[in-house]
Scaffold this motif. Structure first.
Motif, PDB file in Angstrom:
ATOM      1  N   LEU A 205      53.962  24.738  50.083  1.00  0.00           N
ATOM      2  CA  LEU A 205      53.295  25.915  49.521  1.00  0.00           C
ATOM      3  C   LEU A 205      52.026  26.230  50.312  1.00  0.00           C
ATOM      4  O   LEU A 205      51.777  27.370  50.711  1.00  0.00           O
ATOM      5  CB  LEU A 205      52.951  25.640  48.057  1.00  0.00           C
ATOM      6  CG  LEU A 205      52.769  26.892  47.206  1.00  0.00           C
ATOM      7  CD1 LEU A 205      54.085  27.647  47.127  1.00  0.00           C
ATOM      8  CD2 LEU A 205      52.260  26.518  45.823  1.00  0.00           C
ATOM      9  N   LEU A 206      51.227  25.185  50.557  1.00  0.00           N
ATOM     10  CA  LEU A 206      49.970  25.373  51.274  1.00  0.00           C
ATOM     11  C   LEU A 206      50.237  25.921  52.666  1.00  0.00           C
ATOM     12  O   LEU A 206      49.564  26.834  53.142  1.00  0.00           O
ATOM     13  CB  LEU A 206      49.266  24.014  51.375  1.00  0.00           C
ATOM     14  CG  LEU A 206      47.810  24.055  51.825  1.00  0.00           C
ATOM     15  CD1 LEU A 206      46.975  24.835  50.837  1.00  0.00           C
ATOM     16  CD2 LEU A 206      47.277  22.643  51.989  1.00  0.00           C
TER      17      LEU A 206
ATOM     18  N   ARG B 176      52.773  27.698  53.697  1.00  0.00           N
ATOM     19  CA  ARG B 176      53.175  29.100  53.693  1.00  0.00           C
ATOM     20  C   ARG B 176      51.991  30.010  53.401  1.00  0.00           C
ATOM     21  O   ARG B 176      51.816  31.053  54.028  1.00  0.00           O
ATOM     22  CB  ARG B 176      54.305  29.326  52.687  1.00  0.00           C
ATOM     23  CG  ARG B 176      55.671  29.078  53.335  1.00  0.00           C
ATOM     24  CD  ARG B 176      56.780  29.258  52.366  1.00  0.00           C
ATOM     25  NE  ARG B 176      56.768  28.183  51.372  1.00  0.00           N
ATOM     26  CZ  ARG B 176      57.384  28.232  50.213  1.00  0.00           C
ATOM     27  NH1 ARG B 176      58.060  29.305  49.883  1.00  0.00           N
ATOM     28  NH2 ARG B 176      57.334  27.212  49.379  1.00  0.00           N
ATOM     29  N   ALA B 177      51.132  29.594  52.444  1.00  0.00           N
ATOM     30  CA  ALA B 177      49.969  30.417  52.114  1.00  0.00           C
ATOM     31  C   ALA B 177      49.083  30.580  53.347  1.00  0.00           C
ATOM     32  O   ALA B 177      48.714  31.697  53.731  1.00  0.00           O
ATOM     33  CB  ALA B 177      49.195  29.775  50.967  1.00  0.00           C
TER      34      ALA B 177
ATOM     35  N   GLN C 103      50.709  32.777  56.059  1.00  0.00           N
ATOM     36  CA  GLN C 103      50.723  34.217  55.744  1.00  0.00           C
ATOM     37  C   GLN C 103      49.338  34.822  55.920  1.00  0.00           C
ATOM     38  O   GLN C 103      49.185  35.886  56.513  1.00  0.00           O
ATOM     39  CB  GLN C 103      51.186  34.475  54.302  1.00  0.00           C
ATOM     40  CG  GLN C 103      52.656  34.303  53.965  1.00  0.00           C
ATOM     41  CD  GLN C 103      53.613  34.371  55.118  1.00  0.00           C
ATOM     42  OE1 GLN C 103      53.407  35.098  56.101  1.00  0.00           O
ATOM     43  NE2 GLN C 103      54.673  33.589  55.057  1.00  0.00           N
ATOM     44  N   ILE C 104      48.328  34.118  55.413  1.00  0.00           N
ATOM     45  CA  ILE C 104      46.967  34.658  55.538  1.00  0.00           C
ATOM     46  C   ILE C 104      46.602  34.824  56.999  1.00  0.00           C
ATOM     47  O   ILE C 104      46.051  35.841  57.416  1.00  0.00           O
ATOM     48  CB  ILE C 104      45.955  33.720  54.843  1.00  0.00           C
ATOM     49  CG1 ILE C 104      46.153  33.807  53.328  1.00  0.00           C
ATOM     50  CG2 ILE C 104      44.529  34.117  55.202  1.00  0.00           C
ATOM     51  CD1 ILE C 104      45.326  32.815  52.563  1.00  0.00           C
TER      52      ILE C 104
END
Ligand code: SF4
Ligand code: SF4
Lengths: 297, 310, 701
Positions: B127-128, B130-131, B134-135
């Motif tokens: 999750l981290l 991907r976050a 994306q940012i």
């Protein structure tokens, strides 16, 4: 030469190249970010194609200076994003501006790739002195900060579409050459290249048929990223006042033109910025998606 | 190693000569336009000719280039046409201002992007990861001029927290530095983060990390001792090359915020065909590029024992 | 074998491991059971993709983010591994269960010294201080035969040779005295002579430390040499298990039985015992057939029975031993009859000399640009890749060039096909000198009649072009045919020849298996009707069951066309099997050459003797004289003076070997040995390989 061309054209096979290209594009569905990127790019391509139909006003018509977003024009249409200090509709200018970007960015990238690929193939395949020379030239150009280069070249030879293309080709080809060279250095050691050599194929046949097609994966991803980067460059040049000569709309130029009034009318600068960022984001996400897919198989 | 550095600097000197010659030749493409720039568009043909003659522009190219080169080597950079002072009088203070800007940009960007990159690469696909990924795509997609405009409209016009220009006309003001630094960091950290992430993710899949895990080492030790050292080799080179990139970035940012730095100087000089300033700026740029490249190579050799002990 | 007395170290019950991908669940291991007692060694054999490495990773519970144990249990000393938490796992990993990996170079951290990587094991698991851990590491390094331990400790991995790296990995595994050692293809990346030393070392150490070994390998010979019991895996399942003697002497599963028909032994040649390939290829994990996974490839397949329910392991011996197999029909098959079906082949008559190599030499110049070399004036040094190469190859003959990595065999191939030019001597092909003629200066007839087959199936074909266009290109290039229709026709016929379906003409290499790609490579090499084909390790990258089929195919085509085959290989068994004459190379020089029979029996060159002893043989009835070579082959750049083999030769005569190049001694019939030892002395040497009953078998005497 004819021999060479004949051999490059694929032998008549049941599945045409176009179908295969479409099929690999369909693979993109499996990547979420890739789809978002493709969507953004496609959106702007459609906007650019249908600009005359979509745009509510003539992009250069001076109608209602400093109109706020949402102001209705007596004629019936609305300035959805407002108008600039000369009264030109921002939305229409953004729509027409997409044509400029989407014409020059791919053109410049294509030119840079043509030059870069030829240099990279020759350097990586022949190696030796030629490679040393080409790599030195490439390093010399790359060691120079890109924007400094653009500013110098464009300010001297004058801002125009074709000059921008020349400058971008000059500045990006060395980078492309390096990538191609690296790929060629790897691929030239493959057994199928040795097989071609042992049957006495010419060097250019080997480079173009045996090596280049197998380097396409990384190159397509890189081309996408580079397209995004070229869009940035065109925008920045416009912003610095070195873009396409006015009055034709150009996103960077719009920001530059409206900057003195930005403090009172932020809409004049903010919307073109959002437009350009979304297009760049599209290319970057598309590149991500393509990379993700190419790693899968 | 010494041999290597000497070769590098020889190379750099060669590139500097070539670039300076190229700049001279480039400006030669539009002969006489410098007079128009100085005297204005309404000057007469005769006035321009006289001006050119008085300033030595009628000499042949080689003579002019030769004397410039001789002077340059002696530390004499020539006279600025636009500022009408010796080039070094404008160049050094401007360069200093840009150094301050660059220093803060790096001081913020490096720790942020390395930390984020390592965190993202540690568990690829998490999750981290991907976050963070994306940012960083989004921030690298916003060109500096666009984020300058967007940040200004938020912090200057909207919230009225920050000054809109960074002229530093009333002395040095840290508050005025905030926006330019922010713009530079936001555009650039994503790239370094992504590179760090890729490098870290690659290291995490290598057999030697598997060896370390299957030796029963604590996870902390696997990361800190076995993974980081190898994962930071690539980002190190990239960060060094970002210094070169910064010279491009500052042109836009300094222009946008009217900051009196090297980038703004170069832009102004280029627009006015102020040849000696351009030459001096170009030489600075090449020097910075070559020096960072050399440093990057030396550092790379040091970090990588495979090359160090050959 | 009474294993029931002590509880086993490792017990695996009906283990199932799956990977979860976008395409769904892929079962990698199904219904797998195994038990391993203290100090016992068990082999896990199978081809790539059969799940053997997954079992090892499952034992370590290191399956990555998408793998999971989906059934059964792994009990280590009675504790279920699947129920341990991270901290408990860490205590077991590296201390009670240790592992040795396939690629030692990759398994060691490139940027840490060996010392750091070794001492952290003891420090973590035993909580001892650095000095103590250091002392312990030095002690174990001595155990793994790495003298000069302090120097090794201070080194980085890349400064050590492959053999040394693997010894360091072994040392790392033994540091905390584990009760179970997992070995995942531990010697596959090493040369045979280095492998032999390591295998012996591990066996000795496991005895000394009382460690149980789980040996994972694709090499049946290695398992024979090292294990007490064996478990054969196929497509995610175990198909047969028992003691090595039972399984290898009396296989009771058609797959195991077939495997033995596929491997050449250094005791037999092509005319005495042709290989019997297994048809077809391994099914992909998500394309496994119902019922027996081996069904589609099995000669004894019984429709309606074998493709029904899952088949369980069953005992196949009446004596109550643990020999079990996963076959419904094991008792219906006449196992002996099968082996007896041997077709003796006629030898092909040998014709004129096609290739004559005389004193061929190939040096590479290496430019050293460091400041030291610049000062000492040694800027250019020469790598002697080939030195004084002599031999002949006749029409229809198969000549093998055998040697370990770095012996110069591939360089020689490059000179032959014209990619490199020789720097001395003569290479005559059909009477024309070609040693210095680059491929661009050869006539297309010459090029077409001297073609090459490459080693790596994944690289031999251009991934972007169809099979048809790649073969067609060769036909057009050599002017065999010109009209498109005729070219197509010939491509189809070539596909028939290499036994591939005709519709492969439109396929791309990605859609082919490794064996199929190698077949296309063979078709391409034979497209121009060559008179000499150079095959550079043509099957060594393929799975055993596929190797046999490709080897047989190659030999059939060769026989049909009367082609001369130059077979380059490191695999002595394969060489023994298919070559008529052999050239043994070491560090660029010919050590021994002659007919296969002569080379494989005394008098031997000391190097050939050591090589023969090092080859693992998958036959428990064979005994070998053990000759372990010390050290590694020297690098080609720093060749020792005198005899190239003198740094490792067990028969070295002293200063003579160190100073003078050995003479070539003719032992009759073109059998030449380059050694200072007299032939009479060499003749007294016994056979290296012999049956347990005492007969030398390596040659007909
Ligand atoms: S179960 Fe049937 S198909 Fe499977 S190995 Fe036995 S005989 Fe062959
Ligand atoms: S010449 Fe000497 S060192 Fe060389 S193989 Fe013969 S005995 Fe051994």
């Amino acid at each position: 030469m004819i021999e060479l061309v004949k051999s490059i054209l694929p032998a008549p096979s049941k599945v045409s190249a176009l179908v295969r290209a479409l099929r690999s594009f369909a693979l993109l569905r499996e990547s979420g970010v890739g789809m978002v990127g493709a969507g953004l790019v496609l959106f702007w391509v459609i906007v650019a194609l249908f600009a005359p139909v979509i745009a509510p006003f003539e992009p250069n018509a001076q109608l209602l200076p400093m109109a706020k977003p949402g102001t209705a024009f007596p004629g019936g249409a609305t300035f959805w994003l407002g108008a600039d200090q000369l009264g030109r509709d921002i939305l229409s200018r953004i729509i027409w501006g997409s044509r400029t970007v989407l014409f020059f960015a791919p053109l410049a990238t294509l030119c840079a790739y043509t030059v870069g690929i030829i240099m990279g193939l020759a350097a990586g395949y022949y190696r030796g002195k030629l490679d040393e020379f080409l790599s030195f030239v490439a390093n010399a150009i790359l060691s120079f900060p890109v924007l400094v280069l653009y500013v110098l070249v464009i300010s001297t030879i004058g801002p125009s579409g074709i000059n921008i293309v020349i400058a971008i080709t000059f500045a990006s080809a060395p980078g492309i050459m390096r990538i191609v060279r690296g790929l060629v250095l790897d691929l030239r050691n493959r057994d199928y290249v040795a097989a071609a050599q042992t049957r006495g194929e010419s060097s250019w046949y080997i480079m173009l048929v045996e090596i280049l097609p197998n380097a396409r994966g990384p190159l397509i991803v890189d081309a996408c990223l580079r397209l995004g980067y070229v869009v940035i460059t065109i925008g920045v040049l416009g912003f610095l006042g070195l873009g396409l000569p006015p009055p034709d709309p150009d996103w960077g130029g719009m920001v530059n033109f409206a900057r003195p009034l930005a403090i009172v009318f932020p809409h004049m600068t903010v919307f073109p910025c959002i437009a350009i960022s979304s297009l760049i984001l599209g290319f970057n996400l598309l590149a991500d998606g393509l990379r993700e897919i190419s790693l899968r198989d | 190693m010494l041999f290597f550095v000497i070769r590098r600097f020889g190379n750099m000197a060669l590139i500097m000569v070539l670039v300076s010659l190229a700049v001279f030749l480039l400006l030669e493409l539009t002969p006489g336009s410098v007079a128009t720039k100085v005297l204005g568009p309404y000057s007469s043909e005769e006035q321009r000719r006289l001006w050119l003659e008085a300033h030595g522009y009628m000499e042949p190219l080689w003579t002019r280039y030769g004397s410039w080169l001789v002077n340059f080597v002696q530390g004499e950079f020539g006279q600025s046409i636009r500022f009408k002072v010796p080039v070094s009088d404008v160049l050094w203070p401007r360069l200093w201002n840009t150094t301050i800007l660059g220093f803060w940009t790096f001081a913020i960007m490096i720790p942020v992007s390395l930390t984020l990159g390592v965190l993202a690469g540690m568990r690829e696909g998490g999750l981290l990861d991907r976050a963070i990924s994306q940012i960083s795509v989004i921030t690298t997609s916003i060109p500096e001029f666009a984020s300058a405009v967007l940040f200004s409209s938020i912090f200057v016009f909207g919230l009225k927290w920050l000054p809109g220009t960074s002229t530093m006309s009333d002395g040095f003001d840290p508050l005025q530095l905030l926006l330019p630094v922010m713009v530079l960091v936001v555009y650039d950290f994503g790239y370094v983060t992504r590179m760090t992430r890729a490098s870290m993710a690659e290291v995490m899949t290598t057999p030697y990390i598997r060896t370390a895990v299957l030796k029963g080492l604590p996870y902390r030790r696997v990361i800190l001792r076995h993974a980081l050292r190898n994962a930071l080799i690539a980002p190190f080179t990239i960060i060094m090359l970002q210094i070169n990139w910064l010279l491009s970035g500052v042109i836009v940012v300094e222009f946008a915020f009217a900051y009196k730095g090297f980038g703004a100087l170069l832009l102004e000089a280029a627009l006015n065909q102020d040849i000696y300033v351009i030459e001096a700026c170009a030489m600075v740029a090449v020097f910075v590029a070559a020096a960072t490249q050399t440093l990057a190579d030396i550092g790379y050799t040091y970090l990588n024992p495979r090359i160090r002990f050959k | 074998m009474s294993q029931n007395a002590i509880p086993p170290v490792l017990e695996i019950d009906n283990l199932g491991i799956s990977y979860f991908t976008r395409a769904g669940e892929i079962p990698a291991v199904k219904d797998f059971s195994l038990s391993l007692g203290a100090g016992e060694s068990v082999g896990l054999v199978g081809e790539s993709g059969c799940g053997k490495s997954t079992v090892a990773m499952g034992i370590m519970r290191y399956l990555g983010s998408n793998g999971a144990i989906v059934g059964g249990a792994i009990r280590f000393k009675g504790r279920d591994m699947n129920e341990l938490n991270e901290a408990e796992l860490r205590q077991i990993r590296g201390s009670e269960i240790a592992m040795i990996y396939q690629e030692p170079m990759a398994a060691l951290n490139p940027s840490l010294t060996i010392a750091t990587q070794l001492i952290e094991v003891s420090m973590t698991h035993e909580g001892i201080g650095e000095a103590e851990a250091h002392a312990r590491a030095i002690q174990v390094l001595a155990d793994v035969n790495l003298p000069d331990a302090e120097r090794i400790m201070a080194a980085y991995p890349h400064q050590l040779s492959g053999g040394q790296q693997q010894r360091v990995v072994v040392c790392m595994a033994l540091l905390s005295n584990p009760s179970l050692l997992l070995l995942d293809e531990p010697t596959t990346a090493l040369d045979v002579t280095v492998e032999a030393g390591l295998v012996r070392l591990i066996a000795g150490l496991s005895e000394k430390y009382g460690t149980a070994l789980l040996y994972i390998s694709h090499n049946l010979g290695l398992i024979t040499d090292t294990c007490d019991r064996v478990c054969v895996m196929y497509s995610g399942e175990s198909v047969e298990e028992g003691t090595v003697n039972e399984v290898f002497n009396a296989p009771r599963h058609p797959y195991t039985h077939g495997l033995f028909g596929c491997i050449p032994l250094p005791t037999a040649d092509k005319n005495a015992r042709p290989l019997m390939p297994i048809q077809g290829q391994l099914p992909l994990p998500h394309e496994r057939p119902p019922g027996c996974n081996f069904g589609p490839r099995c000669d004894h397949f019984g429709a309606g029975r074998c493709d029904g329910d899952e088949i369980a392991m069953q005992a196949v011996s009446n004596s109550g031993s643990a020999h079990r197999a996963r076959c419904l029909r094991w008792h219906e098959i006449n196992w002996d009859l099968d082996i007896a079906v041997e077709t003796e082949r006629e030898e092909i008559p040998v014709g004129d000399v096609v290739l004559a190599v005389d004193g061929m030499q190939k040096y590479y110049a290496v430019h050293d640009r460091s400041i030291g070399a610049w000062i000492s004036g040694k800027g250019v040094r020469y790598v002697k890749a080939n030195e004084a190469l002599d031999f002949r190859a006749r029409k229809g003959e198969t000549v093998a060039i055998v040697g370990e990595s770095g012996c110069g065999k591939s360089t020689f191939a490059k000179v032959l096909v014209g990619l490199e030019a020789s720097t001395g001597g003569k290479v005559r092909f059909d009477g024309d000198e070609i040693g210095q003629t680059s491929v661009h200066d050869r006539t297309s007839e010459q090029i077409g009649s001297l073609q090459m087959i490459f080693q790596n199936p994944d690289e031999t074909l251009n991934p972007s072009l169809t099979i048809g266009s790649q073969i067609g290109r060769v036909i057009r290039k050599f002017g065999v045919e010109v009209e498109p229709d005729k070219i197509r026709e010939r491509v189809l016929r070539l596909l028939d020849t290499v036994k591939l379906p005709r519709d492969f003409i439109h396929r791309r290499p990605r859609q082919l298996s490794g064996g199929q790609k190698q077949r296309v490579g063979i078709a391409r090499a034979f497209a121009g009707n060559p008179s000499l084909v150079v095959a550079d390790e043509p099957v060594s990258a393929l799975d055993v069951s596929v190797q046999a089929a490709v080897t047989e195919l190659l030999m059939d085509i060769q026989r049909e066309h009367g082609t001369t085959l130059l077979f380059i290989s490191h695999d002595l068994s394969a060489v023994r099997y298919l070559a008529d004459r052999v050239v043994v190379m070491y560090l660029g020089r010919v050590m021994e050459r002659g007919s296969t029979d002569k080379v494989f029996s005394p008098p031997y060159h000391p190097y050939t003797e050591a090589l023969l002893s090092a080859v693992p043989i998958a036959d428990p009835n064979i005994e070998k004289r053990e000759i372990i070579l010390e050290g590694n082959p020297p690098s080609v750049i720093d060749q020792p003076p005198g005899c190239p083999f003198q740094t490792r030769c067990p028969r070295k005569l002293g200063p003579l070997c160190e100073t003078e190049a050995p003479p070539s001694r003719d032992a009759g019939d073109g059998h030449v040995i380059a050694c200072h030892m007299e032939l009479t002395g060499l003749r007294q040497v016994e056979h290296v390989i012999r049956f347990s009953n005492g007969n030398g078998v390596a040659g007909k005497e």
